[in-house]
Design a protein around this motif. Structure first.
Motif, PDB file in Angstrom:
ATOM      1  N   UNK B  41       0.842  -1.199   0.000  1.00 11.37           N
ATOM      2  CA  UNK B  41       0.000   0.000   0.000  1.00 11.37           C
ATOM      3  C   UNK B  41       0.877   1.249   0.000  1.00 11.37           C
ATOM      4  N   UNK B  42       0.618   2.187  -0.900  1.00 14.30           N
ATOM      5  CA  UNK B  42       1.462   3.389  -0.949  1.00 14.30           C
ATOM      6  C   UNK B  42       1.388   4.209   0.339  1.00 14.30           C
ATOM      7  N   UNK B  44       3.279   7.800   2.331  1.00 16.21           N
ATOM      8  CA  UNK B  44       4.161   8.955   2.152  1.00 16.21           C
ATOM      9  C   UNK B  44       5.398   8.761   3.025  1.00 16.21           C
ATOM     10  N   UNK B  46       7.763  10.869   3.264  1.00 22.24           N
ATOM     11  CA  UNK B  46       8.147  12.188   3.787  1.00 22.24           C
ATOM     12  C   UNK B  46       9.678  12.373   3.765  1.00 22.24           C
ATOM     13  N   UNK B 180       0.048  11.951 -10.361  1.00 17.50           N
ATOM     14  CA  UNK B 180      -0.569  12.945  -9.480  1.00 17.50           C
ATOM     15  C   UNK B 180      -1.435  12.306  -8.411  1.00 17.50           C
ATOM     16  N   UNK B 181      -1.937  11.095  -8.710  1.00 16.48           N
ATOM     17  CA  UNK B 181      -2.816  10.430  -7.744  1.00 16.48           C
ATOM     18  C   UNK B 181      -2.097  10.098  -6.439  1.00 16.48           C
ATOM     19  N   UNK B 183       0.553  12.016  -5.357  1.00 20.90           N
ATOM     20  CA  UNK B 183       1.361  13.177  -5.006  1.00 20.90           C
ATOM     21  C   UNK B 183       0.712  14.000  -3.902  1.00 20.90           C
ATOM     22  N   UNK B 184       1.512  14.415  -2.948  1.00 19.36           N
ATOM     23  CA  UNK B 184       1.049  15.314  -1.901  1.00 19.36           C
ATOM     24  C   UNK B 184       2.062  16.431  -1.722  1.00 19.36           C
ATOM     25  N   UNK B 185       1.711  17.408  -0.904  1.00 18.47           N
ATOM     26  CA  UNK B 185       2.636  18.500  -0.590  1.00 18.47           C
ATOM     27  C   UNK B 185       3.218  18.225   0.781  1.00 18.47           C
ATOM     28  N   UNK B 186       4.537  18.289   0.882  1.00 20.25           N
ATOM     29  CA  UNK B 186       5.203  17.982   2.146  1.00 20.25           C
ATOM     30  C   UNK B 186       5.104  19.169   3.116  1.00 20.25           C
TER      31      UNK B 186
END
Lengths: 335, 335
Positions: B41-42, B44, B46, B180-181, B183-186
């Motif tokens: 499971x993906x 983050x 960080x 993009x699915x 992708x988040x902003x750190x």
């Protein structure tokens, strides 16, 4: 423990972290009107039971003898933020009993309040036992010991009459026999006991309804609840959920946080108590679950339970913290 | 997520809180030599991927052009504690590129180091972007942009060439197409991507073995790893697990922490990478799982993985934090 996910944090379009836990809402006869997760497994409620731990202070007559008002009673129920208002209230309580900071057995702790902590650092002062979030509870316990002419050096130990009275109160309110197998030492060194959430919710329902209690105990519970509503800032501190709720909903909600992700409380009009525990001890999740529950019961608290945006250091919105589906489904029942 | 309990905290004779999570140990060909929980499971990672994010700084020739040594390379991989040593290193890196603190896009953050934070408070100074734990990474990204004559105001945005180069490096090392699915902003505003733990472990195995990488990329990975071993204090800070491990086990373990309960790293001699995530983001649990894994692989790190007593404010032992059975069973396989 296999409890369901109650809270989730997102980043971008994905879930980043989750918190599992359990929540019980019960009547004073232990009837569960709502529950999620394992509410029969004993958990340490920690400081969430402070209002119950303060009952002997009133029942013994100590509070009356020393002329305690709502401020002293509220600080005895508090996990306070260690501001000068909090420490002054504790100092004053101790003074009325003829004691000072040296009698406190809780240990020293930096103030939880950021401004108070910074002020101490700037002044070059070390925190004292007065700044400990539990100093008001300890001062109240000391007052009871002095009133009963019991030794004061050992008031925090499990077999001291002060703690035995607390234990008796807890056993009656929770309806549980609390033996050594469920006993632990709290962060402030007094005993704490692991109790199922269902019993904690029941205890808080009894605390605000008086059902099954002696007139004396019921009067003590009432006075403590009224003190928390009269002095909401003393019970926790600025910006903290319990103080916000007590300040905004006096007469409607009693609530108290405990370490490691616990909240206990009650809705007097409905005759309901509640208790929740986040399995991992996460405060951010406990705040969101408690806020969501209050929002469901009280229209005035609706904003406390909504998803909250998470901002980063630049102020960009990076995700949100919100109730997970399982919690939403339980809360909808109370709609 | 249904991941197993990896870490438990006790109080008295009972379990008080638990942390679930997942851990993958993999070779550079993605063969899992050990796994617990959902490692597909993906998640983050960080800041745990900072060493990977620093690869373009070397690959582009920017580090060579500006004469960066191990200190600049280590700080580019760092989540530093914001001490004067850390901020001076970032300032110096920026100076070599002709920039200063005003170019940093990470936002301001109080130093993670308690003494550094208190020193700022006592001096009456507000923290700056230099104190942000990611300022070294940002300075390295800026150096790459200046070297390539790219705009520097927008270096942190996902479609800037700086971030596209990072994305390309991550995609090759993890073997994943990162759209993009995921992708988040750190926290520091640059993009971060959710990647399965199995792929993160694989990426770190490749990072320390060079398998499948171009000579140029492999050289960059080697230089960054050597920089982390040469300057362990710069990568995190005093008392923090990654700095302790890099300092004690140079040549043997690469390790980097990420927010929300993540660690990634590698054992070069065994050709293995590892990656772990605590579901609730709890750092105390991530530290214990990482320490337990290292203790199993390196006799010199045995003490990092043992159960740790929990003391209260009076110094009384109230319980312990320890590896849960499921984690113990996995680790025993590596015995």
């Amino acid at each position: 423990m296999g409890n369901p996910i109650l809270v989730e944090l997102t980043r971008g379009r994905r879930r980043e972290s989750v918190h599992t836990g359990a929540l019980a809402v019960a009547r004073s006869n232990r009837e569960l009107v709502g529950a999620i997760g394992n509410v029969e497994q004993p958990i340490f409620a920690r400081s969430a039971i402070k209002p119950l731990q303060a009952v002997p202070l009133l029942e013994t007559g100590a509070a009356e003898r020393y002329g305690f008002g709502t401020r002293e009673m509220a600080i005895a129920c508090a996990s306070h933020s260690g501001t000068s208002e909090h420490t002054a209230t504790v100092t004053n309580l101790l003074l009325r009993v003829g004691l000072d900071v040296t009698a406190l057995g809780c240990g020293a702790q930096e103030p939880l309040d950021v401004s108070a902590s910074r002020a101490l650092i700037r002044a070059g002062h070390a925190p004292t036992a007065l700044h400990h979030n539990c100093s008001g509870k300890h001062a109240g316990m000391l007052a009871t010991a002095v009133h009963k002419a019991e030794p004061i050096e050992t008031y925090w130990m499990p077999d001291h009459p002060v703690q035995m009275r607390v234990l008796g109160t807890l056993e009656e309110l929770t309806g549980r026999r609390l033996g050594r197998d469920v006993r632990g030492i709290d962060g402030c060194s007094v005993p704490n006991w692991a109790v199922p959430l269902a019993d904690l919710a029941t205890a808080f329902a009894r605390f605000v309804t008086g059902e099954g209690l002696t007139r004396l105990r019921w009067r003590a519970c009432q006075q403590l609840t009224e003190a928390c509503w009269a002095e909401p800032r003393l019970v926790a501190g600025q910006g903290r959920l319990d103080s916000v709720v007590l300040d905004r909903l006096p007469g409607k909600v009693l609530i108290k946080a405990g370490a490691e992700g616990v909240y206990c409380g009650a809705f007097p009009a409905a005759g309901l108590g509640f208790a929740l525990k986040i399995d991992d001890g996460g405060k951010r999740a406990a705040d969101l679950v408690a806020g969501s529950l209050l929002g469901q019961f009280c229209p005035e608290a609706k904003d406390l339970g909504v998803a909250k945006p998470l901002q980063n250091f630049r102020g960009l919105m990076v995700g949100e913290i919100r109730a997970a589906d399982a919690l939403e489904r339980l809360l909808a029942k109370f709609g």
